[in-house]
Design a protein around this motif. Structure first.
Motif, mmCIF file in Angstrom:
data_model
loop_
_atom_site.group_PDB
_atom_site.id
_atom_site.type_symbol
_atom_site.label_atom_id
_atom_site.label_comp_id
_atom_site.label_asym_id
_atom_site.label_seq_id
_atom_site.Cartn_x
_atom_site.Cartn_y
_atom_site.Cartn_z
ATOM 1 N N THR A 153 -3.705 -21.267 -8.320
ATOM 2 C CA THR A 153 -2.444 -21.792 -7.816
ATOM 3 C C THR A 153 -2.426 -21.704 -6.284
ATOM 4 O O THR A 153 -3.134 -20.884 -5.701
ATOM 5 N N ALA A 154 -1.627 -22.552 -5.680
ATOM 6 C CA ALA A 154 -1.602 -22.597 -4.220
ATOM 7 C C ALA A 154 -1.238 -21.224 -3.677
ATOM 8 O O ALA A 154 -0.162 -20.718 -3.934
ATOM 9 N N GLU A 155 -2.161 -20.612 -2.985
ATOM 10 C CA GLU A 155 -1.918 -19.279 -2.456
ATOM 11 C C GLU A 155 -1.977 -19.320 -0.942
ATOM 12 O O GLU A 155 -2.915 -19.878 -0.379
ATOM 13 N N ARG A 156 -0.980 -18.682 -0.333
ATOM 14 C CA ARG A 156 -1.013 -18.635 1.124
ATOM 15 C C ARG A 156 -2.026 -17.575 1.590
ATOM 16 O O ARG A 156 -2.842 -17.814 2.459
ATOM 17 N N PHE A 157 -1.955 -16.393 0.965
ATOM 18 C CA PHE A 157 -2.851 -15.308 1.389
ATOM 19 C C PHE A 157 -3.936 -15.068 0.346
ATOM 20 O O PHE A 157 -3.639 -14.973 -0.851
ATOM 21 N N LYS A 158 -5.173 -14.952 0.822
ATOM 22 C CA LYS A 158 -6.280 -14.636 -0.088
ATOM 23 C C LYS A 158 -7.099 -13.490 0.487
ATOM 24 O O LYS A 158 -7.296 -13.423 1.709
ATOM 25 N N LEU A 159 -7.588 -12.641 -0.388
ATOM 26 C CA LEU A 159 -8.440 -11.544 0.066
ATOM 27 C C LEU A 159 -9.850 -12.068 0.323
ATOM 28 O O LEU A 159 -10.447 -12.713 -0.528
ATOM 29 N N VAL A 160 -10.359 -11.761 1.527
ATOM 30 C CA VAL A 160 -11.722 -12.176 1.855
ATOM 31 C C VAL A 160 -12.639 -10.958 1.836
ATOM 32 O O VAL A 160 -13.732 -10.979 1.271
ATOM 33 N N TYR A 161 -12.166 -9.859 2.430
ATOM 34 C CA TYR A 161 -13.033 -8.686 2.588
ATOM 35 C C TYR A 161 -12.168 -7.437 2.631
ATOM 36 O O TYR A 161 -11.087 -7.429 3.218
ATOM 37 N N LEU A 162 -12.666 -6.388 2.002
ATOM 38 C CA LEU A 162 -11.923 -5.115 2.037
ATOM 39 C C LEU A 162 -12.910 -3.965 2.139
ATOM 40 O O LEU A 162 -13.898 -3.912 1.406
ATOM 41 N N GLN A 163 -12.608 -3.065 3.089
ATOM 42 C CA GLN A 163 -13.422 -1.856 3.186
ATOM 43 C C GLN A 163 -12.460 -0.686 3.278
ATOM 44 O O GLN A 163 -11.548 -0.691 4.114
ATOM 45 N N VAL A 164 -12.616 0.301 2.411
ATOM 46 C CA VAL A 164 -11.733 1.471 2.506
ATOM 47 C C VAL A 164 -12.584 2.728 2.587
ATOM 48 O O VAL A 164 -13.604 2.833 1.906
ATOM 49 N N ALA A 165 -12.144 3.643 3.455
ATOM 50 C CA ALA A 165 -12.861 4.913 3.565
ATOM 51 C C ALA A 165 -11.923 6.013 3.113
ATOM 52 O O ALA A 165 -10.802 6.138 3.614
ATOM 53 N N GLY B 227 15.401 -10.357 0.575
ATOM 54 C CA GLY B 227 16.563 -11.251 0.581
ATOM 55 C C GLY B 227 17.107 -11.532 -0.809
ATOM 56 O O GLY B 227 17.429 -12.664 -1.134
ATOM 57 N N GLY B 228 17.156 -10.501 -1.656
ATOM 58 C CA GLY B 228 17.729 -10.667 -2.987
ATOM 59 C C GLY B 228 16.744 -11.193 -4.017
ATOM 60 O O GLY B 228 17.028 -11.210 -5.205
ATOM 61 N N ARG B 229 15.568 -11.626 -3.592
ATOM 62 C CA ARG B 229 14.575 -12.096 -4.564
ATOM 63 C C ARG B 229 13.635 -10.969 -4.924
ATOM 64 O O ARG B 229 13.196 -10.210 -4.067
ATOM 65 N N ILE B 230 13.346 -10.844 -6.204
ATOM 66 C CA ILE B 230 12.428 -9.791 -6.646
ATOM 67 C C ILE B 230 11.260 -10.456 -7.347
ATOM 68 O O ILE B 230 11.460 -11.333 -8.190
ATOM 69 N N VAL B 231 10.053 -10.039 -7.009
ATOM 70 C CA VAL B 231 8.885 -10.610 -7.699
ATOM 71 C C VAL B 231 7.921 -9.492 -8.093
ATOM 72 O O VAL B 231 7.850 -8.456 -7.433
ATOM 73 N N ASN B 232 7.202 -9.723 -9.172
ATOM 74 C CA ASN B 232 6.127 -8.817 -9.576
ATOM 75 C C ASN B 232 4.803 -9.486 -9.273
ATOM 76 O O ASN B 232 4.617 -10.658 -9.604
ATOM 77 N N GLY B 233 3.887 -8.748 -8.672
ATOM 78 C CA GLY B 233 2.535 -9.264 -8.485
ATOM 79 C C GLY B 233 1.577 -8.444 -9.332
ATOM 80 O O GLY B 233 1.787 -7.246 -9.528
ATOM 81 N N GLN B 234 0.552 -9.104 -9.871
ATOM 82 C CA GLN B 234 -0.440 -8.383 -10.674
ATOM 83 C C GLN B 234 -1.833 -8.594 -10.124
ATOM 84 O O GLN B 234 -2.121 -9.652 -9.562
ATOM 85 N N GLY B 235 -2.671 -7.599 -10.339
ATOM 86 C CA GLY B 235 -4.079 -7.738 -9.999
ATOM 87 C C GLY B 235 -4.893 -6.840 -10.904
ATOM 88 O O GLY B 235 -4.415 -5.777 -11.315
ATOM 89 N N ALA B 236 -6.074 -7.271 -11.253
ATOM 90 C CA ALA B 236 -6.934 -6.441 -12.105
ATOM 91 C C ALA B 236 -8.341 -6.414 -11.528
ATOM 92 O O ALA B 236 -8.836 -7.423 -11.028
ATOM 93 N N TYR C 58 -0.748 -6.924 -4.526
ATOM 94 C CA TYR C 58 0.148 -7.022 -3.365
ATOM 95 C C TYR C 58 0.175 -8.460 -2.837
ATOM 96 O O TYR C 58 1.225 -9.034 -2.547
ATOM 97 N N LEU C 59 -1.022 -9.067 -2.739
ATOM 98 C CA LEU C 59 -1.084 -10.439 -2.225
ATOM 99 C C LEU C 59 -0.441 -11.414 -3.205
ATOM 100 O O LEU C 59 0.232 -12.365 -2.802
ATOM 101 N N ASN C 60 -0.625 -11.152 -4.502
ATOM 102 C CA ASN C 60 -0.010 -12.005 -5.515
ATOM 103 C C ASN C 60 1.518 -11.971 -5.364
ATOM 104 O O ASN C 60 2.194 -13.015 -5.397
ATOM 105 N N ALA C 61 2.052 -10.770 -5.138
ATOM 106 C CA ALA C 61 3.509 -10.645 -4.963
ATOM 107 C C ALA C 61 3.946 -11.348 -3.671
ATOM 108 O O ALA C 61 4.955 -12.059 -3.651
ATOM 109 N N LEU C 62 3.164 -11.156 -2.594
ATOM 110 C CA LEU C 62 3.519 -11.820 -1.327
ATOM 111 C C LEU C 62 3.512 -13.338 -1.480
ATOM 112 O O LEU C 62 4.410 -14.035 -1.003
ATOM 113 N N ASN C 63 2.503 -13.853 -2.186
ATOM 114 C CA ASN C 63 2.435 -15.308 -2.384
ATOM 115 C C ASN C 63 3.637 -15.809 -3.170
ATOM 116 O O ASN C 63 4.167 -16.884 -2.895
#
Ligand code: KIV
Ligand code: ZN
Length: 512
Positions: free
Chosen positions: A389-401, A473-482, A494-499
């Motif tokens: 689906t049309a997504e504004r934000f997409k994950l490209v790279y993630l590094q966590v320490a 602004g009164g809108r509530i959304v759930n985002g999921q990721g697996a 998080y990105l799914n919810a932001l989108n």
């Protein structure tokens, strides 16, 4: 229909969808509808056609696909709503319009600003409009629990004369308790003229934690349809939970002497699918479908069950579908086996491209995780639909320490409408650092209301399924990721919810 059969009316796709953030896409609704049909529900309330174009199309699509269940749309008692519902259910083999209007003084005076006469007239008119589309018309008296008994009788008499075939008595605000609720049903059936010509139905909310008990009391009072949802999802504290109602009727057949058409072995798979799609986890101690519902912790109980199962178990786990999650595929499985299993799960990927992309993801997952279960496939498909689906934000790279004694740090690259940006941040933990890094870039202004992680199957190589609930602004959304990496799953959620929160889709609420 057999005389001792209870009609199970599932409203997961309508009242369930009224849970904060549980709004579903058309594809998600179709997947749940297919599973509800497999479960054996009699009526699927697929949505509220006048709420949005998306809901209208979802109902229409479900009406085309579903063969054994009746497909229903909700409609307020207004001409536009009823006609939208009528158009949406047109393709159905068995279609129903469910129209409603409030009948309590508090609703009529303060919300509708209508007199009793006007409410009766509108209710009758709504039933007549509905009959132009189908002979299967349900009428609900919203807030029946707080409505005057004589007025309720007057309204029900009028709509039965107009041609309604099911009369639903809702406890809209979850106010009732079992004994008076059962009594109310009994009194209505005995006092409303021609009550034997219609099916009596109950629809209970769970504000006082008694929705299931009240529904069963109504059944004892003569109701032959129960409106309920998978996992008890629904407005505020939810609706009566389908799995609890069905298993109570089955397990206590000695008391009810009634049956349902439900294939109870499909209960757990349905519960898991609804939880995955809506982002509403099931609490471990939830009856029937909670992870601990059949787990015996105390030594005495374990000993008893080993000696004789019935000492502490009133139902068998396998009868409600526990253990039915088959080990389906492995890394050597081919595209055909993959396509066939998806089909068996009721998942039809519309295009060859979508199938190929999902198959590629399956192979990547199979490399990380030796055993792939049905639940993994559902999560995989959900993820694929999200990325399609049309997504504004997409994950490209993630590094966590995350190193003992050091502050966790995340570096992240996102693409925003195709343009890549990088950010980094410290945090209280790796997930916190990743979310903060995202926010330094996005500055969404959204508030994080809920973060939860569940493992989809067991084992440390299981996929983690993360739900993130954001409000703005009164809108509530759930985002999921697996993902098998829970930090990646968290970022996807998080990105799914932001989108979702950035998308413009607006819905009307049926009860406003
Ligand atoms: O709770 C309620 O009253 C409803 C009606 C629309 C049946 O959901
Ligand atoms: Zn409701």
């Amino acid at each position: 229909m057999k005389p001792n059969q209870i009609i199970i009316f599932d409203t997961t796709l309508r009242d369930g969808e009224q849970s904060p953030g549980a709004a579903m896409t058309k594809e998600e609704k179709i997947r749940i509808a297919r599973q509800l049909e497999r479960l054996g529900v009699d009526v699927i309330e697929a949505g509220f056609a006048a709420a949005s174009q998306g809901d209208f199309e979802a109902i229409q699509e479900i009406a085309k696909i579903i063969k054994t269940a009746t497909v229903c749309s909700l409609a307020r008692a207004s001409e536009n709503d009823v006609r939208r519902a009528g158009e949406a259910i047109k393709p159905a083999l068995h279609g129903r319009i469910h129209t409603f209007i409030a009948t309590s003084k508090i609703h009529m005076e303060n919300k509708l600003r209508m007199t009793e006469d006007q409410v009766v007239e509108r209710a009758v008119q709504a039933v007549k409009w509905a009959l132009e589309y189908t002979t299967d018309v349900e009428f609900s008296a919203e807030d029946a629990v707080r409505s005057d008994m004589d007025f309720l009788i007057r309204v029900f008499d009028a709509v039965i004369q107009a041609g309604a075939t099911t009369i639903n008595v809702p406890d809209t605000v979850g106010y009732s308790i079992p004994a008076p609720w059962g009594e109310r049903m009994r009194e209505l059936i005995s006092r409303v003229p021609n009550s034997d010509k219609v099916v009596w139905s109950t629809h209970c909310h769970n504000d006082l934690g008694m929705a299931v008990a009240n529904s069963l009391a109504a059944v004892m009072g003569g109701a032959r349809q129960v409106e309920c949802t998978i996992n008890g999802l629904g407005e505020r504290a939810g609706n009566a939970s389908l799995e609890e109602v069905v298993m109570a009727i089955k397990t206590r057949a000695d008391v009810f002497n009634l049956t349902t058409r439900i294939d109870t072995t499909q209960i757990v798979p349905t519960s898991k699918l609804v939880s995955t799609i809506t982002g509403y986890p099931v609490q471990p101690n939830k009856a029937i479908v909670g992870a601990n519902a059949f787990a015996h912790e105390s030594g005495i109980h374990q000993d008893g069950v080993l000696k004789h199962r019935e000492t502490y178990e009133i139902m068998r786990a396998e009868d409600v579908g526990w253990g039915a999650n088959k080990l389906t595929l492995g890394k050597l499985s081919g595209r055909n086996a993959f396509r066939t299993r998806l089909k068996e799960l009721g998942i039809e990927l519309e295009t060859e491209d979508l199938l190929n992309a999902t198959f590629t993801r399956f192979k990547t997952l199979a490399d990380k995780k030796s055993e792939i279960f049905d639940e993994d496939l559902h999560a995989l498909v959900s993820d694929e639909f999200v990325s399609e689906t049309a997504e504004r934000f997409k994950l490209v790279y993630l590094q966590v320490a995350s190193v003992t004694g050091e502050v966790p740090h995340a570096v992240i690259t996102l693409s925003e409408n195709g343009v890549e940006n990088r950010a980094e941040s410290d945090g209280g933990g790796p997930v916190d650092a990743a979310f903060k890094a995202i926010e330094t870039m996005v500055q969404s202004g959204a508030e994080l209301q809920l973060y939860s992680v569940n493992n989809i199957t067991s084992g440390t190589d299981a996929q983690g399924e993360v739900t993130v609930r954001l409000s703005k602004g009164g809108r509530i959304v759930n985002g999921q990721g697996a993902d098998t990496d829970i930090v990646v799953a968290s970022v996807k959620a998080y990105l799914n919810a932001l989108n979702k929160i950035q998308s413009k889709s607006e819905r009307a609420h049926p009860q406003l």
